[in-house]
Scaffold this motif. Structure first.
Motif, short mmCIF file in Angstrom:
data_model
loop_
_atom_site.label_atom_id
_atom_site.label_comp_id
_atom_site.label_asym_id
_atom_site.label_seq_id
_atom_site.Cartn_x
_atom_site.Cartn_y
_atom_site.Cartn_z
N LEU A 22 15.54 30.62 56.70
CA LEU A 22 16.36 30.42 57.90
C LEU A 22 16.59 28.93 58.17
N LEU A 23 15.59 28.11 57.84
CA LEU A 23 15.72 26.67 58.06
C LEU A 23 16.34 25.94 56.88
N LEU A 24 16.67 26.68 55.80
CA LEU A 24 17.19 26.03 54.60
C LEU A 24 18.47 25.23 54.85
N PRO A 25 19.46 25.77 55.59
CA PRO A 25 20.67 24.96 55.82
C PRO A 25 20.34 23.62 56.49
N LEU A 26 19.43 23.68 57.45
CA LEU A 26 19.02 22.44 58.12
C LEU A 26 18.28 21.52 57.16
N ALA A 27 17.39 22.11 56.35
CA ALA A 27 16.64 21.31 55.38
C ALA A 27 17.58 20.70 54.34
N PHE A 28 18.55 21.49 53.88
CA PHE A 28 19.50 20.99 52.87
C PHE A 28 20.28 19.80 53.43
N LYS A 29 20.75 19.94 54.65
CA LYS A 29 21.49 18.86 55.28
C LYS A 29 20.60 17.62 55.42
N SER A 30 19.34 17.85 55.75
CA SER A 30 18.41 16.74 55.92
C SER A 30 18.17 16.02 54.61
N TYR A 31 17.89 16.79 53.54
CA TYR A 31 17.59 16.16 52.25
C TYR A 31 18.82 15.46 51.68
N VAL A 32 20.01 16.07 51.86
CA VAL A 32 21.24 15.42 51.40
C VAL A 32 21.45 14.11 52.15
N ILE B 171 11.28 18.63 60.52
CA ILE B 171 9.91 18.32 60.96
C ILE B 171 9.71 18.78 62.39
N LEU B 172 10.67 18.46 63.26
CA LEU B 172 10.56 18.83 64.66
C LEU B 172 10.58 20.34 64.84
N MET B 173 11.36 21.04 64.00
CA MET B 173 11.42 22.50 64.11
C MET B 173 10.09 23.14 63.73
N GLN B 174 9.33 22.49 62.84
CA GLN B 174 8.08 23.07 62.39
C GLN B 174 7.01 23.09 63.48
N ILE B 175 7.12 22.18 64.45
CA ILE B 175 6.05 22.07 65.45
C ILE B 175 5.96 23.32 66.33
N PRO B 176 7.05 23.79 66.99
CA PRO B 176 6.92 25.03 67.78
C PRO B 176 6.61 26.25 66.92
N ILE B 177 7.09 26.26 65.68
CA ILE B 177 6.77 27.39 64.79
C ILE B 177 5.28 27.40 64.48
N PHE B 178 4.72 26.21 64.24
CA PHE B 178 3.28 26.11 63.97
C PHE B 178 2.47 26.61 65.18
N ILE C 240 6.58 25.78 49.39
CA ILE C 240 8.02 26.08 49.43
C ILE C 240 8.82 24.82 49.74
N THR C 241 8.29 23.99 50.65
CA THR C 241 8.98 22.74 50.97
C THR C 241 9.07 21.84 49.75
N PHE C 242 7.99 21.75 48.98
CA PHE C 242 7.98 20.96 47.75
C PHE C 242 9.08 21.44 46.80
N THR C 243 9.16 22.77 46.62
CA THR C 243 10.16 23.34 45.71
C THR C 243 11.57 23.07 46.19
N GLN C 244 11.81 23.31 47.49
CA GLN C 244 13.14 23.08 48.06
C GLN C 244 13.55 21.62 47.89
N GLN C 245 12.67 20.72 48.26
CA GLN C 245 13.01 19.30 48.21
C GLN C 245 13.26 18.85 46.78
N TYR C 246 12.44 19.33 45.85
CA TYR C 246 12.61 18.96 44.44
C TYR C 246 13.99 19.40 43.94
N LEU C 247 14.37 20.66 44.21
CA LEU C 247 15.64 21.18 43.72
C LEU C 247 16.83 20.50 44.39
#
Length: 610
Positions: A396-406, A454-461, A575-582
């Motif tokens: 669910l957070l992948l689009p946000l993560a993709f935009k962030s890494y790009v 990063i900020l999204m992970q805090i309330p989820i945690f 999963i974060t490691f894998t996403q960021q690497y790819l």
């Protein structure tokens, strides 16, 4: 310092703040001394409902009149009665419950949960929920009628009335029982008690006026608890104590906040209500008929340390030959999410799911647990369900993560231009900021977007921690091998080489347990360390030291957390490691993970002496 490292330092700092704040707000539970609990006193005339020989019982609701029922304590004694232990009992035996009902007051005061044990040991005692007067921790439900006009307290059934059995046998889902009592003054009382195959009792009280005068009286139900629970957690994250819903509004009352019996608030009900006591995993509640006129009160008898909540239904007036009936349901059992949801949706118990303490982030904890529960039904193992939930959250957070890494990759490409702008601007900070913003706008880059995941992970945690801690379904839930309770810390320990050496691991919560961590915390540290190796180490020595130590500091800090939460964090890091690497490779940047690992073990050259 490049923006990749800035974001990583920000992530580390935010995570560190979260953990430190968590330890301050939610410290480990202190040991509870259960030996010095208040024992029941001998009965005496105190202006509260007692038996002269039967021991202390709960305060009865006040007298009723032809209008409404008041809530002053009444002096209603049952006269010369046998001791509580001498009263006959009716057995309770259902697929989930085992216990008995005392004919002294018709109290439901012995109840245990067949499917739940105190510890993981197979021969451990099953969980006891209710206990009678005279036991170490009395906790019971009782019912009666508050007297109105034309009636004295001894002419209505109360806490110490000795009932007769009309239908013999054991109370089961297929066989209700009926009790009767004649007051000898023209009123005949009946009480039918039934139970379903889970945790819900139904108590139907009726009274028939066989005399000639009009009588008024009000039916009530009481839950009474002598002293605070012996296993009270005292966790900030968890509510234990009184709980009620009145017309859709939830109220939670800590044991320290109970009002005294002499000065407590009575709440009128306009549409619907229920009230009771909630523990970490268990609950007992009164659910009166959902209608206007019921009164709810919650208070404490400070002299005898008895906590009480009462649901008194509207006063009824009976003419000659008339009969009145009132029903109260009693939930007494485990806070199983699916069971409570069924009572809410199928039996119209309003907002019953709110009896589970979902916390401030209820808008996240409720759906997170609903998905986790569904995954568990499909997979059949809560540990793998947590990993699957992590995959769903990351997807669910992948689009946000993709935009962030790009965005971070583009920031790397812009580094030469940014350095040139800094040189040209010199000490003119306003010019530097203006030219930087112009560059970001031209290249369509948002430097803040790297912080969003990063900020999204805090309330989820926080939400997942809450779910793992408060929900019954995680209690004693195994994963694999040595992880047999996902709601507890990893029981393995470096102290005995994780079980390879022939001595026991330190007790959970001890200093040794915090130092000699388990397998899961070790994997957590390794996963955080590997995630760092996607990028070369920063050139600044201070940053290098922070990055070198942070995974291992977190490893020890989180070693005492619930295994389920540590498992989530390991899965999230992987999963974060894998996403960021790819994603980094898709943007033309090839992370040299093995090279960065090797460089971290190289000895730094000593500075030359001048």
């Amino acid at each position: 310092m490049d923006d990749q490292n800035k974001n990583l330092i920000l992530a580390t700092a935010l995570s560190f703040v979260v953990i430190m704040l968590w330890f301050v707000l939610f410290p480990p539970p202190e040991a509870t001394d259960t030996a010095d609990m208040t024992a029941p006193e001998t009965a005496q005339q105190t202006g509260q409902q007692t038996s002269e020989q039967g021991g202390d019982v709960a305060v009865a609701p006040g007298a009723a009149d032809t209008g409404t029922a008041t809530d002053t304590a009444s002096a209603a004694t049952a006269g010369e009665e046998p001791q509580q232990d001498d009263a006959p009992r009716i057995e309770i035996d259902t697929p989930e419950l085992l216990g008995s009902i005392s004919l002294r007051g018709g109290r439901i005061d012995q109840l245990a949960l067949k499917d739940y044990r105190e510890t993981l040991e197979p021969d451990s005692d099953i969980v006891t929920l209710l206990s009678p007067v005279g036991s170490e921790h009395p906790y019971y439900a009782l019912f009666g009628w508050a007297p109105g006009s034309g009636l004295s307290p001894d002419q209505v059934p109360g806490a110490n009335t000795l009932w007769e059995v009309e239908t013999e046998g054991t109370l089961t889902p297929d066989s209700p029982i009926v009790l009767t009592w004649d007051n000898g003054a023209g009123l005949t009382f009946r009480r039918e008690m039934s139970v379903d195959d889970k945790f819900m009792f139904t108590v139907t009280q009726s009274v028939e006026n066989t005399g000639g005068d009009t009588r008024s009286l009000a039916p009530y139900g009481i839950l009474a608890r002598h002293g605070t629970p012996p296993d009270l957690k005292n966790f900030f994250i968890l509510h234990e104590g009184g709980i009620r819903i009145v017309d859709g509004e939830l109220s939670e009352i800590d044991y320290d906040d109970f009002e005294p019996a002499s000065n407590h608030e009575t709440i009128g009900v306009e549409q619907s209500a229920w009230t009771g006591f909630t523990d970490h995993y268990w609950m007992t509640t009164l659910i009166p008929e959902q209608r206007a006129g019921t009164k709810i009160s919650t208070f404490k008898d400070t002299r005898r340390e008895i906590f009480q909540t009462t649901a008194k239904q509207p006063t009824v007036s009976l003419g000659a030959g008339e009969t009145a009936t009132a029903s109260t349901r009693v939930f007494a059992g485990a806070k199983e999410w699916e069971t409570i949801r069924n009572y809410q949706n199928e039996q119209d118990v309003p907002k019953f799911l709110d009896s589970i303490d979902w916390g401030w982030f209820f808008f996240l904890t409720k759906p997170i647990f609903a998905v986790l529960h569904w995954l568990h039904n499909v997979i059949g193992n809560m540990g793998w369900s947590i990993i699957a939930l992590t995959l769903i959250i990351k997807a669910l957070l992948l689009p946000l993560a993709f935009k962030s890494y790009v965005s971070m990759a583009k920031m790397k490409e812009l580094q030469p231009q940014m350095e040139k702008i800094k040189e040209n601007a010199g000490d003119d900070r306003q010019k530097l900021q203006q030219e930087m913003m112009a560059l970001y706008k031209k290249e369509k880059v948002n430097p803040a977007s790297g912080c969003l995941p990063i900020l999204m992970q805090i309330p989820i945690f926080f939400s997942l921690y809450k779910v793992i801690f408060v929900t019954l379904e995680l209690r004693h839930a195994p994963w694999i091998g040595w992880i047999n309770d996902l709601s507890a810390p990893d029981p393995s320990s470096l102290y005995n080489l994780w079980g390879l050496l022939p001595w026991a691991a330190p007790e959970p919560g001890s200093i040794l347990a915090l130092i000699f961590i388990g397998v899961l915390p070790l994997f957590l540290g390794i996963s955080m360390w590997l995630q760092q190796k996607l990028n070369p180490a920063p050139t600044d020595p201070t940053q290098q030291m922070i990055f070198a130590w942070m995974p291992w500091v977190f490893m020890f800090m989180l070693g005492s957390f619930a295994s389920g939460l540590v498992l989530y964090w390991i899965a999230n890091n992987t999963i974060t490691f894998t996403q960021q690497y790819l994603i980094m490779r898709s943007q033309g940047y090839k992370p040299d993970v093995f090279g960065n690992i090797k460089s971290s073990f190289k000895k730094k050259p000593k500075p030359e002496k001048k």
